[in-house]
Write an enzyme that holds these catalytic residues in place. Structure first.
Site, PDB file in Angstrom:
ATOM      1  N   CYS A 154       7.447   0.953  24.283  1.00 58.01           N
ATOM      2  CA  CYS A 154       6.556  -0.268  23.866  1.00 58.01           C
ATOM      3  C   CYS A 154       7.216  -0.167  22.424  1.00 58.01           C
ATOM      4  CB  CYS A 154       5.732  -0.100  24.250  1.00 58.01           C
ATOM      5  SG  CYS A 154       4.601  -1.994  23.787  1.00 58.01           S
ATOM      6  N   TYR A 157      19.512  17.757  16.829  1.00 62.05           N
ATOM      7  CA  TYR A 157      18.690  17.519  16.372  1.00 62.05           C
ATOM      8  C   TYR A 157      18.554  15.888  17.333  1.00 62.05           C
ATOM      9  CZ  TYR A 157      18.789  20.099  12.825  1.00 62.05           C
ATOM     10  OH  TYR A 157      18.684  21.380  12.121  1.00 62.05           O
TER      11      TYR A 157
END
Length: 486
Positions: free
Chosen positions: A413, A442
């Site tokens: 969201c 990463y």
């Protein structure tokens, strides 16, 4: 072929900045500099800007065989194993990371070959990917480790690394972390005045000399995204070169706690021009000459890491480890130094993909969205840096599938939840497989549980083509355990 198309206009945050300064120092190996050493007098301003000329080192274009590749049948394979078959074999239909163990080996071997003839340490940057199985594999291949926290130090000790081949970096190291480093005998970088005080305190508490390197900020522009630039004058890392004499005097005052053994710099990450490393090495060798002339037996030159990869899969000529080492080989040999390098991305990034299932496609009238079950929670680089990572489907499209331009997004969201923007892809069916490439660095190490999307499992393909799980996926029950007994 179901592949994403590279945009003709690079994302502005990934685009290299145009050089704005000419090289202030000669590209030739430096001559020794005579100074009065009652006080160290460095030329001010002491910095090197990036060369505008093409590197004198020849970088030849090489056909790179990626461990993930499409075959004539239109399916994506990893080391000869069909990714769609792997998706069907895993128990849970949740995003997962898939690695090639042979590619990890090949990446280390490229550095080993490049460093032949030099005293050296390949210090793997653990922050890039802290999977314990990967760490143990690198340790078996002879790597050292570069650490930026006490827990990373604990992890590499658990993985069996040689402490004398480990380097503890960071601009905010805590005393208890430094005590552990001193006890284990790892090399420690001095990053600031307060960091020096903390290292001295740790040495006193343990009753041992701490072997230290001075992390000098050379003020060299690495021409990368500002979030991953670490060696320019605006960086939070390293000491100002004009303060070097103060640090040397303080080290002289604490011979029981400190033993200065080297100098260190780190320019940044995703670097694709090896001349930048030479610019820094020229400065660092001059510093080492000056430090040695004050009586310090300096052994190590640590030039950091940061070599980039071809995230765009567009055939870019990316420097290899050999190209990088050849730019500094003569400088290092001329001073009898042990070269320390700190690769992270270039050891793990191209070894992995994030594998996702397509949830569906939609449009808002202005944009088309391809929604997958992966998200910024599992892989945040695009959201955090605006980074580009190549995206493609794992299987041929259905006959007549329309090719559209999609933003590839997850279910989190947040409007920032995307894995790629403006990607041309055949419209997939629900449940189709989609991968985000070059996800070994990463990505999992920066994953979170935002929206209670639990961190995903990890697998790798072994040399014999078998699939092995190398990390379990986190579960909702794991989350509840944090609250047991409270």
């Amino acid at each position: 072929m179901a592949t994403s198309m590279t945009s003709s206009k690079l994302n502005s945050s990934e685009c290299l900045q145009k050089p704005t300064f000419k090289l202030l120092l000669s590209s030739r190996a430096p001559q020794r500099i005579s100074f009065s050493f009652s006080r160290l007098r460095l030329p001010l301003p002491c910095r090197a800007a990036v060369s505008e000329q093409i590197s004198s080192q020849t970088i030849t274009k090489r056909a790179f065989q990626h461990c993930f590749s499409k075959k004539e049948d239109g399916f994506l394979y990893c080391e000869g194993v069909k990714v769609q078959d792997i998706m069907q074999s895993v128990q849970e239909k949740r995003p997962f990371y898939l690695y090639s163990k042979p590619q990890l080996t090949r990446n280390v071997e490229a550095y080993t070959a490049a460093l032949e003839g030099l005293d050296s340490i390949i210090g793997y940057a653990v922050k890039a990917n802290n999977n314990l199985k990967i760490l143990k594999h690198f340790q078996e291949l002879g790597c050292g480790a570069v650490l930026v926290s006490g827990n990373e130090l604990r992890l590499v000790m658990h993985a069996g690394f040689d402490p004398s081949r480990c380097i503890f970096n960071g601009n905010g190291k805590l005393v208890d972390e430094l005590v552990l480093a001193a006890e284990k005998g790892v090399l420690v970088n001095i990053d600031s005045e307060f960091d020096l005080r903390h290292i001295i305190e740790a040495g006193r508490l343990v009753g041992k000399q701490v072997k230290v390197l001075l992390r000098v900020n050379p003020d060299v522009d690495p021409q990368v995204h500002p979030y991953v630039a670490t060696g320019n004058k605006n960086s939070k890392f390293g000491i100002r070169n004009e303060k070097l004499q103060w640090f040397l005097d303080e080290i002289k005052r604490h011979p029981r706690e400190l033993l200065l053994v080297g100098a260190h710099c780190h320019l940044g990450s995703t670097i694709t021009k090896v001349d930048i490393f030479k610019d820094a090495a020229v400065l660092m060798v001059q510093y080492i000459d000056l430090i040695r002339d004050q009586g310090f037996d300096v052994k190590f030159l640590n030039i950091g890491g940061g070599l980039g990869i071809d995230y765009y899969h567009a055939g870019a000529v990316i420097p290899t480890p050999m190209d990088l080492i050849n730019t500094v080989r003569e400088l290092v040999s001329s001073r009898g130094l042990t070269l320390v390098i700190e690769p992270g991305r270039s050891l793990v990034a191209n070894s992995a993909t994030l594998v996702n299932w397509v949830t569906g496609v939609k449009t808002n009238g202005n944009k088309n969205f391809l929604v997958v079950n992966g998200s910024m929670s599992e892989l945040i680089r695009p959201s955090l840096y605006g980074a580009y990572q190549h995206i493609e489907l794992v299987a041929p499209p259905t006959p007549g599938a329309e090719v559209c331009t999609y933003d590839v997004v997850g279910p989190v969201c947040e409007s920032a939840d995307f894995l790629g923007k403006d990607r041309e892809l055949p419209t997939p069916s629900e449940g189709a497989g989609l991968v985000v490439h070059d996800a070994g660095a990463y990505c999992m190490s920066m994953a979170s549980t935002y929206n209670l999307k639990m961190r995903p499992p990890e697998y790798w393909i072994e040399v014999d083509g078998s699939l092995k799980q190398i990390r379990k996926g986190e579960t909702f029950d794991d989350h509840l355990r944090f609250f047991e007994g409270l």
